[in-house]
Design a protein around this motif. Sequence first.
Motif, PDB file in Angstrom:
ATOM      1  N   THR A  37     -60.873 -62.223  17.851  1.00  0.00           N
ATOM      2  CA  THR A  37     -61.735 -62.146  19.028  1.00  0.00           C
ATOM      3  C   THR A  37     -62.755 -61.047  18.831  1.00  0.00           C
ATOM      4  OG1 THR A  37     -60.184 -60.617  20.063  1.00  0.00           O
ATOM      5  CG2 THR A  37     -59.943 -62.934  20.613  1.00  0.00           C
ATOM      6  N   GLY A  38     -64.001 -61.427  18.889  1.00  0.00           N
ATOM      7  CA  GLY A  38     -65.064 -60.429  18.799  1.00  0.00           C
ATOM      8  C   GLY A  38     -65.071 -59.697  17.473  1.00  0.00           C
ATOM      9  N   ASP A  39     -65.981 -58.776  17.361  1.00  0.00           N
ATOM     10  CA  ASP A  39     -66.110 -57.977  16.153  1.00  0.00           C
ATOM     11  C   ASP A  39     -65.850 -56.531  16.516  1.00  0.00           C
ATOM     12  OD1 ASP A  39     -66.551 -57.603  13.496  1.00  0.00           O
ATOM     13  OD2 ASP A  39     -68.724 -57.801  13.580  1.00  0.00           O
ATOM     14  N   LYS A  40     -65.002 -55.862  15.759  1.00  0.00           N
ATOM     15  CA  LYS A  40     -64.669 -54.465  16.014  1.00  0.00           C
ATOM     16  C   LYS A  40     -65.651 -53.519  15.332  1.00  0.00           C
ATOM     17  CE  LYS A  40     -59.735 -55.459  15.959  1.00  0.00           C
ATOM     18  NZ  LYS A  40     -58.475 -55.087  15.321  1.00  0.00           N
ATOM     19  N   TYR A  41     -66.675 -54.057  14.714  1.00  0.00           N
ATOM     20  CA  TYR A  41     -67.597 -53.256  13.924  1.00  0.00           C
ATOM     21  C   TYR A  41     -69.038 -53.472  14.373  1.00  0.00           C
ATOM     22  CZ  TYR A  41     -63.576 -53.084  10.798  1.00  0.00           C
ATOM     23  OH  TYR A  41     -62.331 -52.905  10.274  1.00  0.00           O
ATOM     24  N   TYR A  42     -69.894 -52.490  14.079  1.00  0.00           N
ATOM     25  CA  TYR A  42     -71.332 -52.663  14.280  1.00  0.00           C
ATOM     26  C   TYR A  42     -72.028 -52.370  12.949  1.00  0.00           C
ATOM     27  CZ  TYR A  42     -71.774 -47.548  14.746  1.00  0.00           C
ATOM     28  OH  TYR A  42     -71.753 -46.197  14.527  1.00  0.00           O
ATOM     29  N   PRO A  43     -73.177 -53.024  12.698  1.00  0.00           N
ATOM     30  CA  PRO A  43     -73.835 -52.865  11.397  1.00  0.00           C
ATOM     31  C   PRO A  43     -74.786 -51.674  11.362  1.00  0.00           C
ATOM     32  CG  PRO A  43     -74.952 -54.538  12.664  1.00  0.00           C
ATOM     33  CD  PRO A  43     -73.790 -54.081  13.505  1.00  0.00           C
ATOM     34  N   VAL A  44     -74.836 -51.014  10.228  1.00  0.00           N
ATOM     35  CA  VAL A  44     -75.882 -50.047   9.899  1.00  0.00           C
ATOM     36  C   VAL A  44     -76.274 -50.311   8.446  1.00  0.00           C
ATOM     37  CG1 VAL A  44     -75.191 -48.248  11.531  1.00  0.00           C
ATOM     38  CG2 VAL A  44     -74.260 -48.226   9.249  1.00  0.00           C
ATOM     39  N   TYR A  45     -77.466 -49.891   8.088  1.00  0.00           N
ATOM     40  CA  TYR A  45     -77.990 -50.163   6.756  1.00  0.00           C
ATOM     41  C   TYR A  45     -78.320 -48.857   6.044  1.00  0.00           C
ATOM     42  CZ  TYR A  45     -78.381 -54.845   8.620  1.00  0.00           C
ATOM     43  OH  TYR A  45     -78.087 -56.060   9.190  1.00  0.00           O
ATOM     44  N   ALA A  46     -78.285 -48.909   4.714  1.00  0.00           N
ATOM     45  CA  ALA A  46     -78.652 -47.748   3.898  1.00  0.00           C
ATOM     46  C   ALA A  46     -79.324 -48.251   2.631  1.00  0.00           C
ATOM     47  CB  ALA A  46     -77.412 -46.928   3.556  1.00  0.00           C
ATOM     48  N   ARG A  47     -80.349 -47.528   2.185  1.00  0.00           N
ATOM     49  CA  ARG A  47     -81.054 -47.870   0.942  1.00  0.00           C
ATOM     50  C   ARG A  47     -80.640 -46.883  -0.141  1.00  0.00           C
ATOM     51  NH1 ARG A  47     -86.250 -47.949   3.935  1.00  0.00           N
ATOM     52  NH2 ARG A  47     -86.397 -50.014   4.832  1.00  0.00           N
ATOM     53  N   PHE A  48     -80.301 -47.425  -1.309  1.00  0.00           N
ATOM     54  CA  PHE A  48     -79.891 -46.606  -2.449  1.00  0.00           C
ATOM     55  C   PHE A  48     -80.723 -46.976  -3.668  1.00  0.00           C
ATOM     56  CE2 PHE A  48     -76.116 -46.789   0.218  1.00  0.00           C
ATOM     57  CZ  PHE A  48     -75.629 -45.498   0.169  1.00  0.00           C
ATOM     58  N   GLN A  49     -80.983 -45.996  -4.533  1.00  0.00           N
ATOM     59  CA  GLN A  49     -81.643 -46.268  -5.811  1.00  0.00           C
ATOM     60  C   GLN A  49     -80.707 -47.037  -6.735  1.00  0.00           C
ATOM     61  OE1 GLN A  49     -84.822 -45.702  -6.681  1.00  0.00           O
ATOM     62  NE2 GLN A  49     -85.145 -44.998  -4.592  1.00  0.00           N
ATOM     63  N   LEU A 106     -77.398 -42.847  15.799  1.00  0.00           N
ATOM     64  CA  LEU A 106     -77.869 -43.991  15.038  1.00  0.00           C
ATOM     65  C   LEU A 106     -77.485 -45.257  15.793  1.00  0.00           C
ATOM     66  CD1 LEU A 106     -79.212 -44.728  12.305  1.00  0.00           C
ATOM     67  CD2 LEU A 106     -76.922 -44.937  11.371  1.00  0.00           C
ATOM     68  N   LYS A 107     -78.445 -46.094  16.083  1.00  0.00           N
ATOM     69  CA  LYS A 107     -78.194 -47.306  16.849  1.00  0.00           C
ATOM     70  C   LYS A 107     -77.638 -48.401  15.949  1.00  0.00           C
ATOM     71  CE  LYS A 107     -81.755 -46.246  20.159  1.00  0.00           C
ATOM     72  NZ  LYS A 107     -83.105 -46.418  20.576  1.00  0.00           N
ATOM     73  N   PRO A 108     -76.879 -49.347  16.519  1.00  0.00           N
ATOM     74  CA  PRO A 108     -76.432 -50.495  15.715  1.00  0.00           C
ATOM     75  C   PRO A 108     -77.626 -51.200  15.079  1.00  0.00           C
ATOM     76  CG  PRO A 108     -75.271 -50.453  17.805  1.00  0.00           C
ATOM     77  CD  PRO A 108     -76.336 -49.379  17.870  1.00  0.00           C
ATOM     78  N   GLY A 109     -77.509 -51.480  13.804  1.00  0.00           N
ATOM     79  CA  GLY A 109     -78.609 -52.085  13.062  1.00  0.00           C
ATOM     80  C   GLY A 109     -79.593 -51.062  12.528  1.00  0.00           C
ATOM     81  N   GLY A 110     -79.324 -49.768  12.762  1.00  0.00           N
ATOM     82  CA  GLY A 110     -80.211 -48.705  12.307  1.00  0.00           C
ATOM     83  C   GLY A 110     -80.098 -48.458  10.813  1.00  0.00           C
ATOM     84  N   LEU A 111     -81.008 -47.626  10.309  1.00  0.00           N
ATOM     85  CA  LEU A 111     -81.077 -47.327   8.886  1.00  0.00           C
ATOM     86  C   LEU A 111     -80.684 -45.881   8.632  1.00  0.00           C
ATOM     87  CD1 LEU A 111     -82.003 -48.242   6.008  1.00  0.00           C
ATOM     88  CD2 LEU A 111     -84.235 -47.294   6.596  1.00  0.00           C
ATOM     89  N   ILE A 112     -79.742 -45.681   7.722  1.00  0.00           N
ATOM     90  CA  ILE A 112     -79.379 -44.337   7.254  1.00  0.00           C
ATOM     91  C   ILE A 112     -80.433 -43.942   6.230  1.00  0.00           C
ATOM     92  CG2 ILE A 112     -77.665 -42.964   6.040  1.00  0.00           C
ATOM     93  CD1 ILE A 112     -75.526 -44.854   7.158  1.00  0.00           C
ATOM     94  N   LEU A 137     -66.891 -45.260  16.730  1.00  0.00           N
ATOM     95  CA  LEU A 137     -67.456 -44.141  15.973  1.00  0.00           C
ATOM     96  C   LEU A 137     -68.958 -44.061  16.198  1.00  0.00           C
ATOM     97  CD1 LEU A 137     -66.964 -41.919  13.848  1.00  0.00           C
ATOM     98  CD2 LEU A 137     -67.442 -43.634  12.124  1.00  0.00           C
ATOM     99  N   LYS A 138     -69.425 -42.900  16.616  1.00  0.00           N
ATOM    100  CA  LYS A 138     -70.857 -42.666  16.835  1.00  0.00           C
ATOM    101  C   LYS A 138     -71.378 -41.805  15.690  1.00  0.00           C
ATOM    102  CE  LYS A 138     -70.670 -44.426  21.014  1.00  0.00           C
ATOM    103  NZ  LYS A 138     -70.723 -45.843  21.103  1.00  0.00           N
ATOM    104  N   LEU A 139     -72.404 -42.308  15.012  1.00  0.00           N
ATOM    105  CA  LEU A 139     -73.020 -41.579  13.901  1.00  0.00           C
ATOM    106  C   LEU A 139     -74.355 -41.010  14.342  1.00  0.00           C
ATOM    107  CD1 LEU A 139     -72.422 -44.151  11.023  1.00  0.00           C
ATOM    108  CD2 LEU A 139     -71.105 -42.092  11.501  1.00  0.00           C
ATOM    109  N   SER A 140     -74.656 -39.794  13.909  1.00  0.00           N
ATOM    110  CA  SER A 140     -75.961 -39.209  14.204  1.00  0.00           C
ATOM    111  C   SER A 140     -76.991 -39.813  13.255  1.00  0.00           C
ATOM    112  CB  SER A 140     -75.910 -37.686  14.059  1.00  0.00           C
ATOM    113  OG  SER A 140     -75.574 -37.327  12.739  1.00  0.00           O
TER     114      SER A 140
END
Length: 149
Positions: free
Chosen positions: A34-46, A121-127, A89-92
């Motif tokens: 039921t539902g998703d216990k996670y939210y997405p965030v993105y990060a760019r790496f070399q 950092l909002k869900p779908g945000g970029l680190i 979990l709330k990430l800055s």
Amino acid sequence: MKKTSIEAAVGIFMIIGIICVGYLSIRLGKMEWTGDKYYPVYARFQSVSGLIAGAHVELAGVHVGKVYSIKLDPKRLVAVVELKIQKGLKLSDDVIAAVKTSGLIGDKYIELVPGNSETLLKPGGLITETESAVDLESLISKYVFGGTK
């Protein structure tokens, strides 16, 4: 009469078996009911050399999510990693994501280092702050063959 009751018992047994196999497939596949216990965030790496989808995401040594997907950004030619982070979990917005190795030649995972910003950092945000994987092979070859850099 006896043949009908045997066929009914076998049918019930088969239905129970199929339900059990379906339940185990979902549980072992770690799918959510039921539902998703996670939210997405993105990060760019070399470089995310050795990192795979499904790898752990850790914060202070605690498992807080997983690597969902890894894609190449064709414009910037960098790896874009989608992370699924636990909803509580709330990430800055100044969190740092680093590709780390467990042990000397172990599995790769993402380590999050919290920042001090008050902005979340909002869900779908970029680190924006990332550290790529250390290429152990190139470090050893530079040491052995006396490379400069």
